[in-house]
Scaffold this motif. Structure first.
Motif, PDB file in Angstrom:
ATOM      1  N   UNK A 189       0.826  -1.212   0.000  1.00  0.00           N
ATOM      2  CA  UNK A 189       0.000   0.000   0.000  1.00  0.00           C
ATOM      3  C   UNK A 189       0.860   1.263   0.000  1.00  0.00           C
ATOM      4  N   UNK A 190       0.322   2.307  -0.638  1.00  0.00           N
ATOM      5  CA  UNK A 190       0.979   3.621  -0.672  1.00  0.00           C
ATOM      6  C   UNK A 190       2.351   3.587  -1.342  1.00  0.00           C
ATOM      7  N   UNK A 191       2.482   2.742  -2.339  1.00  0.00           N
ATOM      8  CA  UNK A 191       3.598   2.817  -3.282  1.00  0.00           C
ATOM      9  C   UNK A 191       2.970   3.123  -4.639  1.00  0.00           C
ATOM     10  N   UNK A 192       3.549   4.002  -5.395  1.00  0.00           N
ATOM     11  CA  UNK A 192       2.918   4.425  -6.645  1.00  0.00           C
ATOM     12  C   UNK A 192       3.240   3.469  -7.786  1.00  0.00           C
ATOM     13  N   UNK A 193       2.975   2.189  -7.562  1.00  0.00           N
ATOM     14  CA  UNK A 193       3.178   1.186  -8.595  1.00  0.00           C
ATOM     15  C   UNK A 193       2.186   1.430  -9.730  1.00  0.00           C
ATOM     16  N   UNK A 194       2.676   1.642 -10.940  1.00  0.00           N
ATOM     17  CA  UNK A 194       1.804   2.074 -12.033  1.00  0.00           C
ATOM     18  C   UNK A 194       1.269   0.934 -12.885  1.00  0.00           C
ATOM     19  N   UNK A 195       1.992  -0.173 -12.941  1.00  0.00           N
ATOM     20  CA  UNK A 195       1.531  -1.288 -13.777  1.00  0.00           C
ATOM     21  C   UNK A 195       2.244  -2.570 -13.352  1.00  0.00           C
ATOM     22  N   UNK A 196       1.675  -3.699 -13.761  1.00  0.00           N
ATOM     23  CA  UNK A 196       2.286  -5.006 -13.492  1.00  0.00           C
ATOM     24  C   UNK A 196       2.818  -5.542 -14.810  1.00  0.00           C
ATOM     25  N   UNK A 197       4.072  -5.308 -15.066  1.00  0.00           N
ATOM     26  CA  UNK A 197       4.682  -5.668 -16.353  1.00  0.00           C
ATOM     27  C   UNK A 197       5.332  -7.040 -16.230  1.00  0.00           C
ATOM     28  N   UNK A 198       4.519  -8.069 -16.419  1.00  0.00           N
ATOM     29  CA  UNK A 198       5.031  -9.433 -16.276  1.00  0.00           C
ATOM     30  C   UNK A 198       4.073 -10.379 -16.983  1.00  0.00           C
ATOM     31  N   UNK A 199       4.593 -11.406 -17.585  1.00  0.00           N
ATOM     32  CA  UNK A 199       3.730 -12.395 -18.216  1.00  0.00           C
ATOM     33  C   UNK A 199       3.057 -13.244 -17.146  1.00  0.00           C
ATOM     34  N   UNK A 200       1.951 -13.905 -17.519  1.00  0.00           N
ATOM     35  CA  UNK A 200       1.207 -14.708 -16.554  1.00  0.00           C
ATOM     36  C   UNK A 200       2.060 -15.855 -16.014  1.00  0.00           C
ATOM     37  N   UNK A 201       2.780 -16.525 -16.866  1.00  0.00           N
ATOM     38  CA  UNK A 201       3.618 -17.651 -16.429  1.00  0.00           C
ATOM     39  C   UNK A 201       4.696 -17.187 -15.463  1.00  0.00           C
ATOM     40  N   UNK A 202       5.284 -16.041 -15.767  1.00  0.00           N
ATOM     41  CA  UNK A 202       6.352 -15.526 -14.915  1.00  0.00           C
ATOM     42  C   UNK A 202       5.818 -15.119 -13.548  1.00  0.00           C
ATOM     43  N   UNK A 203       4.619 -14.528 -13.519  1.00  0.00           N
ATOM     44  CA  UNK A 203       4.015 -14.132 -12.238  1.00  0.00           C
ATOM     45  C   UNK A 203       3.788 -15.345 -11.350  1.00  0.00           C
ATOM     46  N   UNK A 204       3.331 -16.427 -11.931  1.00  0.00           N
ATOM     47  CA  UNK A 204       3.066 -17.643 -11.156  1.00  0.00           C
ATOM     48  C   UNK A 204       4.351 -18.197 -10.548  1.00  0.00           C
ATOM     49  N   UNK A 205       5.454 -18.068 -11.276  1.00  0.00           N
ATOM     50  CA  UNK A 205       6.730 -18.562 -10.752  1.00  0.00           C
ATOM     51  C   UNK A 205       7.320 -17.622  -9.707  1.00  0.00           C
ATOM     52  N   UNK A 207       5.681 -15.572  -7.523  1.00  0.00           N
ATOM     53  CA  UNK A 207       4.962 -15.590  -6.244  1.00  0.00           C
ATOM     54  C   UNK A 207       4.098 -16.847  -6.164  1.00  0.00           C
ATOM     55  N   UNK A 208       4.708 -18.011  -6.091  1.00  0.00           N
ATOM     56  CA  UNK A 208       3.933 -19.267  -6.141  1.00  0.00           C
ATOM     57  C   UNK A 208       3.080 -19.513  -4.909  1.00  0.00           C
ATOM     58  N   UNK A 209       3.406 -18.858  -3.781  1.00  0.00           N
ATOM     59  CA  UNK A 209       2.678 -19.112  -2.532  1.00  0.00           C
ATOM     60  C   UNK A 209       1.904 -17.900  -2.028  1.00  0.00           C
ATOM     61  N   UNK A 210       1.836 -16.850  -2.835  1.00  0.00           N
ATOM     62  CA  UNK A 210       1.195 -15.609  -2.375  1.00  0.00           C
ATOM     63  C   UNK A 210      -0.303 -15.811  -2.201  1.00  0.00           C
ATOM     64  N   UNK A 211      -0.773 -15.602  -0.980  1.00  0.00           N
ATOM     65  CA  UNK A 211      -2.199 -15.754  -0.658  1.00  0.00           C
ATOM     66  C   UNK A 211      -2.915 -14.417  -0.555  1.00  0.00           C
ATOM     67  N   UNK A 212      -2.184 -13.351  -0.145  1.00  0.00           N
ATOM     68  CA  UNK A 212      -2.805 -12.043   0.088  1.00  0.00           C
ATOM     69  C   UNK A 212      -1.901 -10.936  -0.434  1.00  0.00           C
ATOM     70  N   UNK A 213      -2.511  -9.959  -1.138  1.00  0.00           N
ATOM     71  CA  UNK A 213      -1.751  -8.806  -1.610  1.00  0.00           C
ATOM     72  C   UNK A 213      -2.559  -7.535  -1.343  1.00  0.00           C
ATOM     73  N   UNK A 214      -1.872  -6.504  -0.861  1.00  0.00           N
ATOM     74  CA  UNK A 214      -2.496  -5.218  -0.569  1.00  0.00           C
ATOM     75  C   UNK A 214      -1.890  -4.174  -1.495  1.00  0.00           C
ATOM     76  N   UNK A 224      -3.007 -14.596 -12.028  1.00  0.00           N
ATOM     77  CA  UNK A 224      -1.868 -15.471 -12.339  1.00  0.00           C
ATOM     78  C   UNK A 224      -1.211 -16.035 -11.091  1.00  0.00           C
ATOM     79  N   UNK A 225      -1.437 -15.392  -9.930  1.00  0.00           N
ATOM     80  CA  UNK A 225      -0.877 -15.912  -8.686  1.00  0.00           C
ATOM     81  C   UNK A 225      -1.694 -17.141  -8.285  1.00  0.00           C
ATOM     82  N   UNK A 226      -1.109 -18.322  -8.290  1.00  0.00           N
ATOM     83  CA  UNK A 226      -1.904 -19.560  -8.165  1.00  0.00           C
ATOM     84  C   UNK A 226      -2.634 -19.734  -6.847  1.00  0.00           C
ATOM     85  N   UNK A 227      -2.169 -19.089  -5.759  1.00  0.00           N
ATOM     86  CA  UNK A 227      -2.812 -19.290  -4.461  1.00  0.00           C
ATOM     87  C   UNK A 227      -3.493 -18.019  -3.926  1.00  0.00           C
TER      88      UNK A 227
END
Length: 424
Positions: free
Chosen positions: A208-224, A226-233, A250-253
């Protein structure tokens, strides 16, 4: 070496937890009495310490007598040293190395960026599972040293440290489950992906409160990454594109998402925001802190279909076609005007005469009588009104309260009002 000037940890401990300020009490969680101290210690049998020590904002600059720390803090498991004046990691190490069962350590808002954390000092933190370094301006080099020496670290707080970039550690930290890195200046996804490389077991990522502007990553790469990510804010990040929201799938969990205050959602109503997000994120069970019930998910997915059904084909998201396959093409919802009627047409019966009239429902019985004066040729004081509901089983109801509003009778088109002269 001269002892650093300022108040010591031990001095503050003695003041705060003296018998006068912190009397000994029996019972679970009420404090631990520590009678045994080194031979000849003036502190013998004096302090009653709980296992959770809160010594924030006390002006602490150094450790003090290490033997006394060891004697009194052997049972301590949590230590809050936030907002003090500790600027030398060696002094912190002297404290922590004498608290053998320490699992939680808060060093927020201490000026620790002024010294280098050596690995032998960091080794004294080995048993810590939760470490808070908010607003300490700790360098990434310091963080890397900590990660190498804390094999059981599960939660790390790095908020308000003015980070614009992330420096990768030479080794992965397999133990870390929660990273709280809010209120920094991380804008580029290439920096966030480094966190995935460093912390492959991450369960919760709070950005939170970081000015992240976009998620520049392919779906396959995102899964690899953060393979265990359950929660993101991602509260108050700079995301402004629905494609970025779709990539969260793309985050599998992933099952919990927080997305308030992002530019993408500013033009939508509160209802639209929630329903469109739920429909686009089929795997989440909690959105912005609220559980998504099965009924709410179905309502949101049906809403999503109707929302996009009139869009040009090139603007319709892929999720729309998935949901049409699930529910079929839905009919637009009928527009129902739920506003109460402002007027109705009723029959006015007086003697042998019947006259159809339109009357306002916001007026009172007294106002209706005034309106009927010229119709029935009676004074208002000599007029009795009776209302007959078409479906009423009990016959006409006298309208005897002058200040009562007509809409409270539930009058509808086609109902009848009878006028009779008052009997003298």
């Amino acid at each position: 070496m001269d002892q650093p000037s300022g108040r010591s940890f031990m001095q503050v401990l003695c003041e705060k937890y003296s018998p006068e300020n912190f009397p000994y009490r029996r019972g679970p969680g009420m404090g631990v009495h520590v009678p045994a101290t080194p031979q000849g210690s003036p502190m013998k049998d004096r302090l009653n310490l709980p296992s959770v020590l809160v010594l924030n904002s006390c002006g602490i600059t150094c450790a003090g007598d290490e033997n006394e720390i060891a004697a009194f803090c052997a049972h301590v498991s949590e230590l809050d040293l936030s907002d003090n004046k500790l600027e030398d990691w060696r002094e912190v190490s002297k404290i922590v190395s004498n608290v053998p069962h320490l699992e939680f350590l808060n060093l927020s808002s201490n000026p620790l960026s002024l010294s280098v954390l050596e690995r032998r000092c960091a080794g004294s933190f080995a048993g810590v599972r939760k470490l808070v370094l908010n607003n300490s301006k700790a360098s990434w080099e310091t963080v890397h040293t900590i990660l190498q020496e804390l094999p059981d670290l599960e939660e790390l707080f790095l908020c308000l440290n003015d980070y614009e970039t992330v420096s990768c550690s030479p080794v992965c930290c397999q133990s870390l489950k929660l990273l709280h890195i809010t209120d920094n200046n991380l804008q580029d996804w290439t920096e966030i992906r480094k966190l995935g490389i460093m912390f492959p077991s991450l369960d919760t990522l709070i950005l939170a409160n970081n000015n992240l502007t976009t998620i520049e990553e392919s779906e396959d790469s995102l899964a690899r990454l953060f393979p265990n990510l359950r929660s993101i804010n991602l509260h108050k990040s700079g995301l402004h594109c629905w494609e970025d929201i779709d990539k969260l799938n793309s985050f599998p969990k992933l099952e919990e998402v927080k997305l308030l205050g992002i530019p993408l959602l500013q033009s939508y109503t509160t209802e639209e925001r929630r329903k469109l997000l739920i429909a686009r994120l089929p795997a989440i069970v909690k959105l912005n802190g609220s559980i998504v019930a099965d009924g709410e998910r179905e309502d949101s997915e049906r809403f999503f279909i109707r929302y996009y059904m009139e869009f040009p084909e090139e603007e319709v998201p892929f999720r729309y076609h998935e949901l049409v396959t699930k529910y079929g093409k839905l009919e637009p919802l009928a527009v129902v005007d739920l506003r109460p009627q402002s007027s109705v047409k009723v029959e006015i019966h007086f003697q042998d005469k019947v006259e159809e009239m339109s009357i306002r429902l916001d007026q009172t019985v007294a106002e209706l009588k005034k309106h009927l004066k010229t119709v029935v040729q009676l004074s208002t004081s000599n007029m009795l009104l009776f209302y007959l509901d078409q479906e009423a089983p009990f016959g006409p109801e006298e309208m005897k309260y002058s200040s009562r509003a007509l809409h409270s009778y539930g009058i509808r088109d086609g109902d009848k009002i009878y006028v009779e002269p008052r009997m003298k």
